[in-house]
Design a protein around this motif. Sequence first.
Motif, PDB file in Angstrom:
ATOM      1  N   UNK A  14       0.841  -1.190   0.000  1.00 60.34           N
ATOM      2  CA  UNK A  14       0.000   0.000   0.000  1.00 60.34           C
ATOM      3  C   UNK A  14       0.884   1.250   0.000  1.00 60.34           C
ATOM      4  N   UNK A  15       0.254   2.410  -0.179  1.00 59.49           N
ATOM      5  CA  UNK A  15       0.988   3.664  -0.301  1.00 59.49           C
ATOM      6  C   UNK A  15       1.863   3.950   0.921  1.00 59.49           C
ATOM      7  N   UNK A  16       1.430   3.519   2.105  1.00 61.26           N
ATOM      8  CA  UNK A  16       2.190   3.797   3.329  1.00 61.26           C
ATOM      9  C   UNK A  16       3.600   3.204   3.281  1.00 61.26           C
ATOM     10  N   UNK A  17       3.781   2.153   2.488  1.00 60.15           N
ATOM     11  CA  UNK A  17       5.074   1.485   2.388  1.00 60.15           C
ATOM     12  C   UNK A  17       6.142   2.397   1.765  1.00 60.15           C
ATOM     13  N   UNK A  18       5.697   3.402   1.021  1.00 63.94           N
ATOM     14  CA  UNK A  18       6.616   4.229   0.241  1.00 63.94           C
ATOM     15  C   UNK A  18       6.843   5.618   0.853  1.00 63.94           C
ATOM     16  N   UNK A  19       6.376   5.819   2.072  1.00 65.42           N
ATOM     17  CA  UNK A  19       6.516   7.112   2.743  1.00 65.42           C
ATOM     18  C   UNK A  19       7.989   7.369   3.088  1.00 65.42           C
ATOM     19  N   UNK A  20       8.387   8.638   3.022  1.00 67.99           N
ATOM     20  CA  UNK A  20       9.725   9.091   3.415  1.00 67.99           C
ATOM     21  C   UNK A  20      10.839   8.415   2.604  1.00 67.99           C
ATOM     22  N   UNK A  21      10.572   8.190   1.315  1.00 61.63           N
ATOM     23  CA  UNK A  21      11.572   7.593   0.442  1.00 61.63           C
ATOM     24  C   UNK A  21      11.876   8.470  -0.770  1.00 61.63           C
ATOM     25  N   UNK A  22      11.637   9.786  -0.631  1.00 57.79           N
ATOM     26  CA  UNK A  22      12.014  10.741  -1.673  1.00 57.79           C
ATOM     27  C   UNK A  22      11.193  10.576  -2.943  1.00 57.79           C
ATOM     28  N   UNK A  23       9.989  10.038  -2.794  1.00 56.88           N
ATOM     29  CA  UNK A  23       9.136   9.768  -3.954  1.00 56.88           C
ATOM     30  C   UNK A  23       8.050  10.830  -4.085  1.00 56.88           C
ATOM     31  N   UNK A  24       7.776  11.258  -5.304  1.00 56.05           N
ATOM     32  CA  UNK A  24       6.664  12.168  -5.552  1.00 56.05           C
ATOM     33  C   UNK A  24       5.347  11.426  -5.372  1.00 56.05           C
ATOM     34  N   UNK A  25       4.277  12.176  -5.235  1.00 54.44           N
ATOM     35  CA  UNK A  25       2.950  11.565  -5.130  1.00 54.44           C
ATOM     36  C   UNK A  25       2.650  10.725  -6.372  1.00 54.44           C
ATOM     37  N   UNK A  26       3.081  11.214  -7.537  1.00 54.97           N
ATOM     38  CA  UNK A  26       2.833  10.468  -8.772  1.00 54.97           C
ATOM     39  C   UNK A  26       3.623   9.166  -8.795  1.00 54.97           C
ATOM     40  N   UNK A  27       4.862   9.183  -8.297  1.00 55.64           N
ATOM     41  CA  UNK A  27       5.650   7.956  -8.262  1.00 55.64           C
ATOM     42  C   UNK A  27       5.018   6.933  -7.323  1.00 55.64           C
ATOM     43  N   UNK A  28       4.540   7.386  -6.181  1.00 55.38           N
ATOM     44  CA  UNK A  28       3.862   6.473  -5.258  1.00 55.38           C
ATOM     45  C   UNK A  28       2.602   5.910  -5.914  1.00 55.38           C
ATOM     46  N   UNK A  29       1.865   6.759  -6.607  1.00 58.03           N
ATOM     47  CA  UNK A  29       0.652   6.287  -7.284  1.00 58.03           C
ATOM     48  C   UNK A  29       0.984   5.208  -8.308  1.00 58.03           C
ATOM     49  N   UNK A  66      13.802   3.397  -3.964  1.00 55.83           N
ATOM     50  CA  UNK A  66      13.380   3.272  -5.369  1.00 55.83           C
ATOM     51  C   UNK A  66      13.992   4.415  -6.183  1.00 55.83           C
ATOM     52  N   UNK A  67      15.326   4.454  -6.333  1.00 57.43           N
ATOM     53  CA  UNK A  67      15.969   5.601  -6.983  1.00 57.43           C
ATOM     54  C   UNK A  67      15.630   5.730  -8.457  1.00 57.43           C
ATOM     55  N   UNK A  68      15.227   4.647  -9.104  1.00 55.00           N
ATOM     56  CA  UNK A  68      14.848   4.742 -10.510  1.00 55.00           C
ATOM     57  C   UNK A  68      13.599   5.612 -10.699  1.00 55.00           C
ATOM     58  N   UNK A  69      12.843   5.807  -9.609  1.00 58.99           N
ATOM     59  CA  UNK A  69      11.665   6.659  -9.655  1.00 58.99           C
ATOM     60  C   UNK A  69      11.885   7.980  -8.925  1.00 58.99           C
ATOM     61  N   UNK A  70      12.718   7.996  -7.899  1.00 61.33           N
ATOM     62  CA  UNK A  70      12.931   9.224  -7.129  1.00 61.33           C
ATOM     63  C   UNK A  70      14.041  10.088  -7.707  1.00 61.33           C
TER      64      UNK A  70
END
Length: 235
Positions: free
Chosen positions: A138-153, A217-221
Motif C-alpha cells: 500500500x501507499x504507506x510502504x513508500x513514505x519518506x523515500x524521496x518519492x513524488x505523489x505520482x511515483x507512489x501512485x 526506489x531511486x529509478x523513480x525518485x
Amino acid sequence: MGEFVLVPGARLGAWAWDAVAGSLRGAGHAVYAVTLSGLAERRDPDADRVGQQQHVDDIVSVIEGNELYDVVLVGHSYSGIPVGQAAGRIGDRLQRVVYVDSSIPAEGQSFVDGWDEDDRAWLEEQLVEGDGTWLPAEAEHFVDQDLSDEAVRQLVLRSTPHPGLTLTQPAQLARPIGELPTTYVKCLMAGDTPAPDVREKLESPHWELVELQTGHWPMLSQPEALAQLLSAAAR
C-alpha cells in the motif's frame, strides 16, 4: 558504450526503469529492461509456480538471446538475488554487476533467510493470502523515500503480486559473487549502511560502494542521478 540489462525489484516490471532507460539511451547506451516471469505484463494464473531459477533464466535469456557483450547487469532490491546468479553464468559477456540497494545471493540461501522471525511469519501470512504470491504494498510502504505523489501512485497501481517461490528457494551460484567486478549502490534514506553480508563483500578488491541520497526506489525518485552513476560504472 555499455549494454545495460536492468532488472526491477519485487512486484515491479520493466516499466519501473523507463526514466533511467531513457537517460541511458540518450547517452548512447543500449538498454534492455527486463520483466521477470509472473510479473507485470508477464503475469499469469500460474505465477505462484514460478521459481527463482526461472528468474535467473529470464535474465540469462535476454543477454544470450540478444547476443550481448560488455554487459552492465543491474539489479534492484529483490532482483539482486537472481542478478548475482545470472552474472556468474554469462562468463565473459559480463562487464560489471551493479546492485541497487539490493539483496545479494549466497549459495544455498534464499531472499528471506536473513529476515527475522516476525518478518518471515508476516511473509508466510502474505503468501497464504496471496495464494502463493507476495501481495503489492500500500501507499504507506513508500513514505519518506524521496518519492513524488505520482511515483507512489504508479508503484501502488502498477505493482503486481510477486511469485512466492522466488523468495523462498535457495540461490545456486555458478561463481562466487565476490570475484565479479561489482558496484553496490546504497540508498541512504533506506538506511545509512549496507547489510552485513554486503559489507563483507565490499572487502573484496573487485567491489566498490557508491552512495545516493535518496530512498529505496531511486529509478523513480532520482532517475537522472542513477543513470549517471550507471554510465560511470560502464567506463
